[in-house]
Motif scaffolding. Structure first.
Motif, mmCIF file in Angstrom:
data_model
loop_
_atom_site.group_PDB
_atom_site.id
_atom_site.type_symbol
_atom_site.label_atom_id
_atom_site.label_comp_id
_atom_site.label_asym_id
_atom_site.label_seq_id
_atom_site.Cartn_x
_atom_site.Cartn_y
_atom_site.Cartn_z
ATOM 1 N N GLN B 148 -12.794 -12.066 2.972
ATOM 2 C CA GLN B 148 -12.643 -13.597 3.194
ATOM 3 C C GLN B 148 -14.274 -13.040 4.502
ATOM 4 O O GLN B 148 -15.055 -13.392 4.579
ATOM 5 C CB GLN B 148 -11.434 -13.940 3.868
ATOM 6 N N CYS B 149 -13.244 -13.313 5.979
ATOM 7 C CA CYS B 149 -14.089 -13.343 7.592
ATOM 8 C C CYS B 149 -14.735 -12.232 7.281
ATOM 9 O O CYS B 149 -16.121 -12.175 7.811
ATOM 10 C CB CYS B 149 -13.611 -13.677 8.237
ATOM 11 N N GLY B 150 -14.372 -11.120 6.846
ATOM 12 C CA GLY B 150 -15.397 -9.716 6.773
ATOM 13 C C GLY B 150 -15.024 -8.953 7.767
ATOM 14 O O GLY B 150 -15.184 -7.956 7.685
ATOM 15 N N PHE B 151 -14.089 -9.228 9.166
ATOM 16 C CA PHE B 151 -14.593 -8.914 10.028
ATOM 17 C C PHE B 151 -13.447 -6.988 10.118
ATOM 18 O O PHE B 151 -14.188 -6.455 10.669
ATOM 19 C CB PHE B 151 -13.818 -9.198 11.465
ATOM 20 N N CYS B 152 -12.672 -6.928 9.051
ATOM 21 C CA CYS B 152 -12.118 -5.579 8.963
ATOM 22 C C CYS B 152 -11.796 -5.582 7.845
ATOM 23 O O CYS B 152 -11.927 -3.723 7.752
ATOM 24 C CB CYS B 152 -10.452 -5.687 8.521
ATOM 25 N N THR B 153 -12.856 -5.877 7.204
ATOM 26 C CA THR B 153 -13.763 -5.539 5.849
ATOM 27 C C THR B 153 -14.347 -3.449 6.210
ATOM 28 O O THR B 153 -13.651 -2.941 5.738
ATOM 29 C CB THR B 153 -15.210 -5.625 5.384
ATOM 30 N N PRO B 154 -15.031 -3.172 7.215
ATOM 31 C CA PRO B 154 -15.696 -1.544 7.455
ATOM 32 C C PRO B 154 -14.179 -0.985 7.704
ATOM 33 O O PRO B 154 -14.851 0.415 6.663
ATOM 34 C CB PRO B 154 -16.668 -2.485 8.523
ATOM 35 N N GLY B 155 -13.409 -1.469 8.276
ATOM 36 C CA GLY B 155 -12.470 -0.526 8.325
ATOM 37 C C GLY B 155 -11.253 0.022 7.681
ATOM 38 O O GLY B 155 -11.004 1.023 6.720
ATOM 39 N N PHE B 156 -11.622 -1.224 6.549
ATOM 40 C CA PHE B 156 -10.539 -1.233 5.573
ATOM 41 C C PHE B 156 -10.994 0.244 4.477
ATOM 42 O O PHE B 156 -10.702 1.002 3.802
ATOM 43 C CB PHE B 156 -10.556 -2.294 4.220
ATOM 44 N N ILE B 157 -12.237 -0.384 4.522
ATOM 45 C CA ILE B 157 -13.503 0.311 3.517
ATOM 46 C C ILE B 157 -13.617 2.447 3.985
ATOM 47 O O ILE B 157 -13.538 3.061 3.143
ATOM 48 C CB ILE B 157 -14.954 0.111 3.559
ATOM 49 N N MET B 158 -13.434 2.040 4.863
ATOM 50 C CA MET B 158 -13.477 3.845 5.755
ATOM 51 C C MET B 158 -12.225 4.441 5.744
ATOM 52 O O MET B 158 -12.280 5.842 4.817
ATOM 53 C CB MET B 158 -13.698 4.015 7.261
ATOM 54 N N LEU B 179 -3.548 2.115 3.504
ATOM 55 C CA LEU B 179 -4.189 1.152 4.306
ATOM 56 C C LEU B 179 -3.081 1.333 5.288
ATOM 57 O O LEU B 179 -3.334 -0.695 6.046
ATOM 58 C CB LEU B 179 -4.335 0.389 3.315
ATOM 59 N N SER B 180 -1.913 1.093 5.667
ATOM 60 C CA SER B 180 -1.444 0.771 6.866
ATOM 61 C C SER B 180 -1.572 0.530 7.964
ATOM 62 O O SER B 180 -0.823 -0.135 8.536
ATOM 63 C CB SER B 180 0.510 1.377 6.337
ATOM 64 N N GLY B 181 -2.042 0.809 8.277
ATOM 65 C CA GLY B 181 -2.694 1.357 9.695
ATOM 66 C C GLY B 181 -4.118 0.074 10.088
ATOM 67 O O GLY B 181 -4.893 -0.314 10.762
ATOM 68 N N ASN B 182 -4.267 -0.465 8.601
ATOM 69 C CA ASN B 182 -5.236 -1.453 8.946
ATOM 70 C C ASN B 182 -4.665 -2.902 9.017
ATOM 71 O O ASN B 182 -4.124 -3.059 7.802
ATOM 72 C CB ASN B 182 -6.060 -1.049 7.969
ATOM 73 N N ILE B 183 -5.302 -3.976 9.779
ATOM 74 C CA ILE B 183 -4.674 -5.458 9.204
ATOM 75 C C ILE B 183 -5.915 -5.697 8.932
ATOM 76 O O ILE B 183 -7.009 -6.170 9.053
ATOM 77 C CB ILE B 183 -4.021 -5.891 11.065
ATOM 78 N N CYS B 184 -5.635 -7.274 8.085
ATOM 79 C CA CYS B 184 -6.324 -8.560 7.495
ATOM 80 C C CYS B 184 -5.651 -9.747 7.830
ATOM 81 O O CYS B 184 -5.043 -9.782 6.954
ATOM 82 C CB CYS B 184 -6.892 -8.235 5.624
ATOM 83 N N ARG B 185 -6.141 -9.800 8.774
ATOM 84 C CA ARG B 185 -5.570 -11.237 8.686
ATOM 85 C C ARG B 185 -5.686 -12.596 7.882
ATOM 86 O O ARG B 185 -4.723 -13.732 8.308
ATOM 87 C CB ARG B 185 -6.511 -12.339 10.374
ATOM 88 N N CYS B 186 -7.149 -12.608 7.135
ATOM 89 C CA CYS B 186 -7.794 -13.390 6.811
ATOM 90 C C CYS B 186 -6.455 -13.340 5.298
ATOM 91 O O CYS B 186 -5.948 -14.032 4.824
ATOM 92 C CB CYS B 186 -8.989 -13.408 6.090
ATOM 93 N N GLY B 187 -5.527 -11.959 5.223
ATOM 94 C CA GLY B 187 -4.741 -12.413 4.621
ATOM 95 C C GLY B 187 -5.286 -11.825 2.770
ATOM 96 O O GLY B 187 -4.216 -11.768 1.993
ATOM 97 N N VAL B 188 -6.141 -10.563 2.603
ATOM 98 C CA VAL B 188 -6.140 -10.847 1.028
ATOM 99 C C VAL B 188 -6.043 -9.200 0.818
ATOM 100 O O VAL B 188 -6.651 -8.326 -0.530
ATOM 101 C CB VAL B 188 -7.609 -10.685 1.046
ATOM 102 N N TYR B 189 -4.718 -8.513 1.304
ATOM 103 C CA TYR B 189 -4.209 -7.228 0.704
ATOM 104 C C TYR B 189 -4.759 -6.923 -0.383
ATOM 105 O O TYR B 189 -5.059 -6.112 -0.822
ATOM 106 C CB TYR B 189 -3.321 -7.047 1.710
ATOM 107 N N THR B 190 -3.772 -8.275 -0.926
ATOM 108 C CA THR B 190 -3.690 -7.618 -2.819
ATOM 109 C C THR B 190 -5.294 -7.067 -3.189
ATOM 110 O O THR B 190 -5.281 -6.553 -4.223
ATOM 111 C CB THR B 190 -3.023 -9.250 -3.440
ATOM 112 N N ARG B 191 -6.544 -7.462 -3.339
ATOM 113 C CA ARG B 191 -7.559 -8.425 -3.267
ATOM 114 C C ARG B 191 -7.868 -6.747 -2.817
ATOM 115 O O ARG B 191 -8.710 -5.796 -3.613
ATOM 116 C CB ARG B 191 -7.693 -9.459 -3.297
#
Lengths: 700, 207
Positions: B148-158, B179-191
């Motif tokens: 969503q906001c995308g701020f966590c996205t690079p970390g999740f991808i890596m 991925l349990s060491g990464n936080i997505c505040r917008c909350g789109v984990y399932t996707r």
């Protein structure tokens, strides 16, 4: 709404490629490589009060000024000033490196005179640090309870929550002239930041440019200009260089807003057949040094209603709206009490809700949700679940406004080579607004999703040099920007059609643009492709401005959610197994991103239900979990299967969806836990210790 | 309450660790950590460390930098190489937004000093797309709307890339764990889970 091609489809967000490649430049990221004007950029930092309440006897920045790399130091409070919470800004520095800026903070000497303080809501309430009650009464108020056959009463508690956007708050400022300033700000309200900063700096608004093309979350805490923006501007002016001032995570926890806590004592009175007759709620909560802890009224039909609220003042940072401000708290109270009533009446909680729900849409949604979660097959009355691992079901209701309004000025430009540019000074806070703007233009022009995602289609947002638009709060953005962009696109298409009409020898009003072709609706084979049509333009481009067009939007959405949980009665751990979320948002603009909004709301709701909460130490007055290790947020292990059902009702027009999905989740989970256990946890977050206390396995 | 307290501000656990790690005088730093220290400020000033030469190999290119030893890998990437894909969020290894690969393994770049990355192969999110074509993981994040906001996205991808290098065919539970060491505040984990599983499938087909 006119026949459209793109609305309602699944369009990957237009800015996703920039976000997944690291190309997207957030406020935190901008530097001289993204904007040459930022060459020589300094790093700003703010020194904050370490005490919850104190008089500042002395503040000495002279040592810091002499530190290596330090280019500007400012005291923000005078001697004798009183600080009201730990985290209040005292001084600021700008230095050549981030590390030097942090060093400089530690060289600033502050002499405090500690003053008495209170950070605990209950203790503050007892001490009388509270407002006079605000009362709302409908029907016969509390007297209405004399019509009830059955009454339930209980007290529910919710904690102070912190927004924790992943991009902390902050601004980057560069003076491009003696009275010209450019500000990158991580904000939900571009134009409001521009106007506020212009006032602070005594500049005409047009001399202030605010940019926010990408922002890393706000959830309501970035809805106005905050203190760091003018601080960054002053540091920058003093140092004669651009300044990046991004707050640390701890500062974000302490000083950028929070969602007030609530203690609600709720009474519900009903007839034997389950018809609600009266509702009363006495509540208090703290918005820190500000107010704002009041709760909304229940969404169910109560002929008699009494609400009384008291705001409690504590020495903590001021509150800020958080996604559907105070609605999840209120829903947790109301929907918990309704389940307690259902248990007392021996009624099915879904039937009880349908019976008392004034919303026709939501009455339908209860049925859809119940079917999707398997309510009929799985639901058992409270107390009938046995064993170590117990499953339970629960539900909760959501309602929201989500209407839009005038105030956006969009521009759509069609080029002779067929490309299209859309411009609007709105902001995308992660909700997919940029893509909504694109879809509105594509719909107005009759273009396809493929065209929308091609290089020929460009959308520019996030800059006050573009047409004015409102803030992104209250789920109003989609319904405010869609009609303005559509209007501009429609007008631009009308001009293009004039040239096509001449070429084809068909009256312009008989031409239709659809699927990338402009053709005669009486003879669809007679037409031009989009590219052929735009080549007829006599100039390089045509451009039209558009404003909010009435009749394309609605307001008032309904939703409900169902949760299935599994509780381990030995460890007290609650696992959410599944959430079914049924929502309407009028006309669905982008089904893909709308679903993501719901998934995000549910996930944040789970976080609120089971994990989050600010912890204040009443003896020191300090927040003891101001970091992402100890302030718990839902992570990969906490998220269940989330089944999203979005009702598409184009006839109701565009309505916002950002906030409603977070409202009912905690209520549904709390009810599912109570259903599983046969005893109820009336305080969020539902942590293992509270579950074990409720089961009588550990002393309460 | 008559007597005022001097408090020196701004020394955090991390700056303590960083300065201590760089060999600055420990006693001076410790006084800074004591909120009620009645010590003259002049003696508390952290010392300026000498810059050292660091060679960072990032996305296949070598960069020779002069850095203070306390500079983290994250800040070296962002402030000195202008690679801002890795994000600063928690600044203490709690959220994963700064995740990069070091020798193929995901690490929190905010928790590693740049000097300790000298000689290692670093991959950031900027290094994934080849010739303007998205990496299958990036493409899957786009198509599944795993952001969503995308701020966590690079970390999740890596972090996900680190997983897929070790395990080409992960289960949902293995994806969650990775991925349990990464936080997505917008909350789109399932996707995000869907995107990673989809990318794994695509990458296998390609191999």
């Amino acid at each position: 709404m006119a026949a459209t091609q793109v609305r309602g489809q699944r369009i990957p967000r237009l800015d996703a490629p920039a976000k997944v490649t690291g190309r997207a430049k957030y406020t935190y990221d901008v530097d001289q490589t993204s904007d040459p004007r930022l060459k020589g950029m300094l790093y700003g930092a703010i020194l904050r009060s370490r005490l919850p309440r104190a008089r500042i006897r002395r503040i000495d920045t002279s040592k810091a000024e002499k530190m290596p790399g330090v280019r500007a130091v400012m005291s923000l409070v005078g001697e004798g000033a009183e600080v009201q919470y730990a985290g209040e800004a005292l001084a600021a520095v700008a230095a050549e490196t981030w590390e030097q800026a942090k060093d400089a903070l530690s060289a600033i000497e502050v002499e405090y005179e500690p003053l008495p303080f209170e950070v605990d809501t209950d203790r503050a309430y007892e001490k009388g640090l509270r407002s006079s009650p605000r009362v709302e009464r409908r029907g016969r108020g509390e007297d209405g309870f004399d019509e009830a056959d059955v009454v339930v009463e209980a007290t529910y508690r919710t904690p102070v929550q912190i927004h924790t956007p992943l991009e902390t708050h902050g601004s980057v400022v560069v003076w491009t002239g003696p009275s010209q300033v450019v500000v990158y700000d991580s904000t939900q309200v571009l134009f409001s930041v521009r106007d506020s900063l212009a006032r602070e700096l005594n500049l005409p608004p047009e001399n202030v440019q605010v940019i926010c093309e990408y922002m890393g979350g706000g959830f309501g805490s970035k809805l106005w200009m905050q203190h760091y923006t003018p601080i960054a501007a002053r540091l920058s002016r003093k140092a004669g260089a651009p300044v990046k001032l991004m707050l640390s995570r701890e500062e974000d926890f302490l000083a950028t807003g929070n969602n007030p806590d609530a203690v609600q004592t709720i009474r519900i009175g009903a007839k034997k057949d389950g018809t609600f007759v009266a509702f009363s709620r006495r509540s208090y909560g703290t918005g820190g040094v500000g107010g704002g802890a009041d709760l909304p009224a229940p969404v169910y039909r109560f002929p008699h209603l009494y609400l009384e609220h008291v705001d409690v003042t504590t020495n903590a940072g001021p509150a800020a709206p958080l996604r559907a401000p105070k609605w999840p708290q209120a829903a947790f109270g109301v929907d918990s009490a309704i389940d307690e009533l259902a248990a007392k009446l021996g009624m099915d909680p879904v039937e009880l809700r349908i019976k008392n729900d004034p919303s026709e849409i939501r009455r339908k949604e209860w049925q859809i949700g119940a079917e999707r979660i398997g309510w009929k097959e799985k639901w058992r009355p409270w107390g009938s679940h046995k064993g170590v691992l117990r499953r339970g079901l629960g539900c909760g209701a959501s309602a929201w406004g989500g209407g839009g309004g005038p105030g956006s000025v969009a521009e759509v430009e069609i080029f002779r080579d067929g490309s299209v540019v859309v411009r609007l000074g709105t902001q995308d806070i992660g909700t997919g607004t940029k893509t909504v703007v694109g879809i509105a233009a594509a719909d107005g022009l009759g273009l396809t999703p493929e065209f929308l995602r091609s290089d020929q289609f460009r959308v520019y947002i996030g800059d006050t040099r573009l047409g004015r638009s409102g803030g992104s709060g209250g789920s109003t953005t989609a319904a405010s920007v869609y009609p303005a962009v559509y209007d501009a696109a429609d007008k631009a298409l009308a001009r293009l059609k004039e040239f096509v009409a001449k070429k084809l020898g068909v009256p312009a009003d008989r031409l239709v643009s659809q699927g990338g072709r402009i053709f005669d609706k009486q003879n669809p084979t007679k037409g031009l492709t989009w590219g052929e049509a735009t080549r007829l333009l006599p100039t390089e481009a045509i451009s039209q401005r558009g404003e909010w067009r009435p009749g394309m939007t609605g307001s008032g959405v309904a939703g409900c959610q169902f949760a299935e949980v599994e509780v381990d009665t030995e460890t007290g751990i609650v696992r959410v197994v599944k959430v079914v979320a049924v929502h309407d948002c009028g006309a669905v603009i982008n089904r893909l991103t709308a679903e993501s909004q719901v998934i995000g709301g549910v996930t944040q709701g789970i976080s609120f239900a089971l994990l989050e909460g600010r912890l204040m130490d009443w003896q020191t007055g300090l927040m003891i979990n101001a970091d992402l290790e100890n302030y718990k947020l839902a992570g990969a292990f906490e998220v269940p299967e989330i089944d999203v059902v979005l009702l598409d009702m184009p006839e109701r027009g565009v309505i916002g969806l950002g906030e409603p999905p977070i409202i009912p989740t905690a209520a549904a989970i709390a009810n599912a836990v109570a259903n599983a256990l046969g005893v109820r946890v009336r305080e969020l977050p539902i942590t293992p210790d509270k579950v074990l206390k409720a089961l009588g396995k550990v002393p309460s | 309450m008559g007597k005022g307290r001097k408090v020196s501000g701004g020394v955090t656990r991390r700056s303590f660790l960083k300065v201590a790690g760089s060999g600055a005088a420990l006693t001076e730093v410790l006084t800074g950590c004591r909120p009620s220290a009645e010590v003259a400020v002049a003696e508390e000033q952290p010392q300026v460390a000498t810059k050292v030469s660091v060679t960072l190999r990032v996305n296949g290119k070598s960069h020779r930098l002069q850095l203070e030893p306390r500079v983290t890998l994250l800040n070296a990437l962002r402030h000195h190489l202008h690679l801002t894909g890795a994000k600063p969020v928690c600044d203490r290894g709690e959220c994963g937004a700064c995740t990069v690969l070091m020798d193929g393994k995901p690490i929190y770049s905010c928790m590693l000093l740049a000097v300790d990355a000298d000689g290692h192969e670093i991959t950031t999110v900027e290094g994934l797309a080849q010739d303007g074509r998205l990496h299958p993981l990036q493409a899957a994040f786009v198509e599944k709307d795993a952001l969503q906001c995308g701020f966590c996205t690079p970390g999740f991808i890596m972090a996900a890339l680190g997983l897929l290098r070790e395990n080409k065919n992960p289960t949902l539970e293995q994806v969650r764990a990775a991925l349990s060491g990464n936080i997505c505040r917008c909350g789109v984990y399932t996707r995000i889970f869907e995107a990673v599983l989809e990318a794994a499938k695509k990458m296998q087909g390609r191999a």
